[in-house]
Design an enzyme around this catalytic site. Structure first.
Site, PDB file in Angstrom:
ATOM      1  N   SER A   1       0.874  -1.225  -0.006  1.00  6.95           N
ATOM      2  CA  SER A   1      -0.439  -0.036  -0.029  1.00  6.95           C
ATOM      3  C   SER A   1       0.807   1.628   0.089  1.00  6.95           C
ATOM      4  O   SER A   1       0.497   2.288  -0.162  1.00  6.95           O
ATOM      5  CB  SER A   1      -1.335   0.146   1.247  1.00  6.95           C
ATOM      6  OG  SER A   1      -1.881  -0.814   0.968  1.00  6.95           O
TER       7      SER A   1
ATOM      8  N   SER B   1     -10.097   1.249   2.272  1.00 11.40           N
ATOM      9  CA  SER B   1     -10.925   0.570   0.741  1.00 11.40           C
ATOM     10  C   SER B   1      -9.975   0.850  -0.185  1.00 11.40           C
ATOM     11  O   SER B   1      -9.345   1.441  -0.303  1.00 11.40           O
ATOM     12  CB  SER B   1     -11.532   0.558   1.282  1.00 11.40           C
ATOM     13  OG  SER B   1     -12.542   0.207  -0.620  1.00 11.40           O
TER      14      SER B   1
END
Length: 364
Positions: free
Chosen positions: A84, A179
């Site tokens: 991420s 998300s």
């Protein structure tokens, strides 16, 4: 692509490091080494490395092994899958488009991608800040057979469709929930506005100008991790499975990036030093909302987190994808920090110990 970090309060980090280190004298002499040794000796992570850039000085600290079969050491600056951390790169590209007048932060996503999302109130800012309410598509993946994910890959529209099978978590802008779907959509927005895939825009706008020669977003079918690299392990049925090479387009613009610790140190230093964004856009990136990262005072801006550490606040991002876990960012004194583990998922107790290692690297 990990949803969140289970971390401890800033004041607890130093105490945690001392409490979990068997040799207090060693901790005093080299707290970064001591914290990495906790990860490998106590938590059983195969290997760990911290690369710290402080002014013109680079310090590399390693623990454990890069390959359990051969005992080969963890590379000093090997390639790995950054998970991420990709989000900070994508958010930077979007904010550059904002500066160019091609995207407006508070405009609805539907202006750029009409018909993609059922709720036309969702804005670009809400994508980047995880306040859109979109369901996290990775929660819909079948994880009972991780090997089935190795060659699967995916196209962005397929991943968004997986998320949209589920109702929204909350109305846009009313809450915060991490998300990965948000950044898949953000990548689609970049492609629609520029006419180029996110991989090309990241290369054009970030990695080439900064000389990040070992950082890129792989395309479909590009499964090999460049050498040198530690073996990225997936714990499976009591064994460690080599998951270094796989098709990371299943993570795409949310988590598919390949990089090195030195490249990430340089990237976050340039970003937070104002070399990639104008002051107005960097200020927007650093304007945070409270984020459920498990630590009081933690916040999330636009693709960038603020995490309290014992000497102040570290700005950066955590990344977790099958095989690798990492945290990269810039500490209060401008020290650039990257800590990498060659295992994911990791035991529950690893998260606070990872943050202890980050704290030691940023503050000691």
């Amino acid at each position: 692509m990990r949803k969140s970090l289970r971390v401890v309060t800033a004041g607890t980090l130093a105490a945690l490091l001392a409490a979990t280190t068997a040799a207090p004298a060693l901790a005093a002499a080299n707290p970064v080494q001591a914290s990495l040794d906790v990860l490998t000796a106590q938590d059983g992570v195969p290997g760990a490395a911290a690369v710290v850039q402080d002014g013109g000085r680079t310090r590399v600290t390693r623990s454990g092994v890069g390959d359990v079969a051969t005992g080969k050491p963890f590379p000093r600056n090997g390639s790995f899958r950054a998970g991420s951390v990709t989000k900070t790169f994508v958010a930077t590209v979007v904010l550059q488009l904002v500066a160019e007048g091609r995207v407006r932060l508070d405009a609805p996503v539907a202006r750029y991608l009409p018909g993609l999302l059922p709720d036309e109130r969702i804005t670009v800012r809400q994508l980047l800040q995880h306040t859109s309410g979109l369901y996290n598509y990775t929660d819909d993946l079948d994880r009972t057979d991780p090997e089935a994910l190795r060659h699967r890959g995916a196209e962005p529209a397929e991943l968004v469709a997986m998320a949209l099978k589920h109702p929204a978590l909350f109305p846009p802008g009313t809450s915060w929930s991490y998300s990965n779907t948000n950044y898949i959509v953000a990548g689609m927005l970049v492609e629609k506005v520029t006419g180029h895939a996110p991989a090309a825009e990241i290369a054009h706008r970030i990695t080439r100008p900064l000389g990040l020669h070992d950082t890129y977003l792989p395309r479909r079918g590009d499964e090999k991790l460049p050498s040198p690299h530690a073996v990225g392990y997936l714990p499976l049925n009591g064994k460690l499975v080599d998951f270094s090479d796989f098709d990371a387009t299943i993570a795409g613009a949310a988590g598919g990036l390949v990089s090195t610790p030195a490249d990430l140190d340089r990237f976050y230093g340039a970003l937070l030093g104002g070399r990639l964004l104008r002051p107005a856009e960097l200020a927007e990136m650093r304007r945070t909302v409270p984020a459920n990262l498990g630590i009081p005072g933690a916040g999330y801006g636009l693709g960038l987190g603020s995490v309290p550490v014992s000497c102040g606040v570290l700005w950066g991002h955590e990344g977790g994808i099958i095989g690798f876990t990492n945290f990269a960012g810039v500490g209060p004194a401008g020290r650039r920090v990257s800590v990498v583990l060659n295992e994911n998922p990791t035991p529950a107790e690893t998260n606070p110990h990872l943050l202890a290692a980050v704290d030691a690297a940023a503050c000691s």
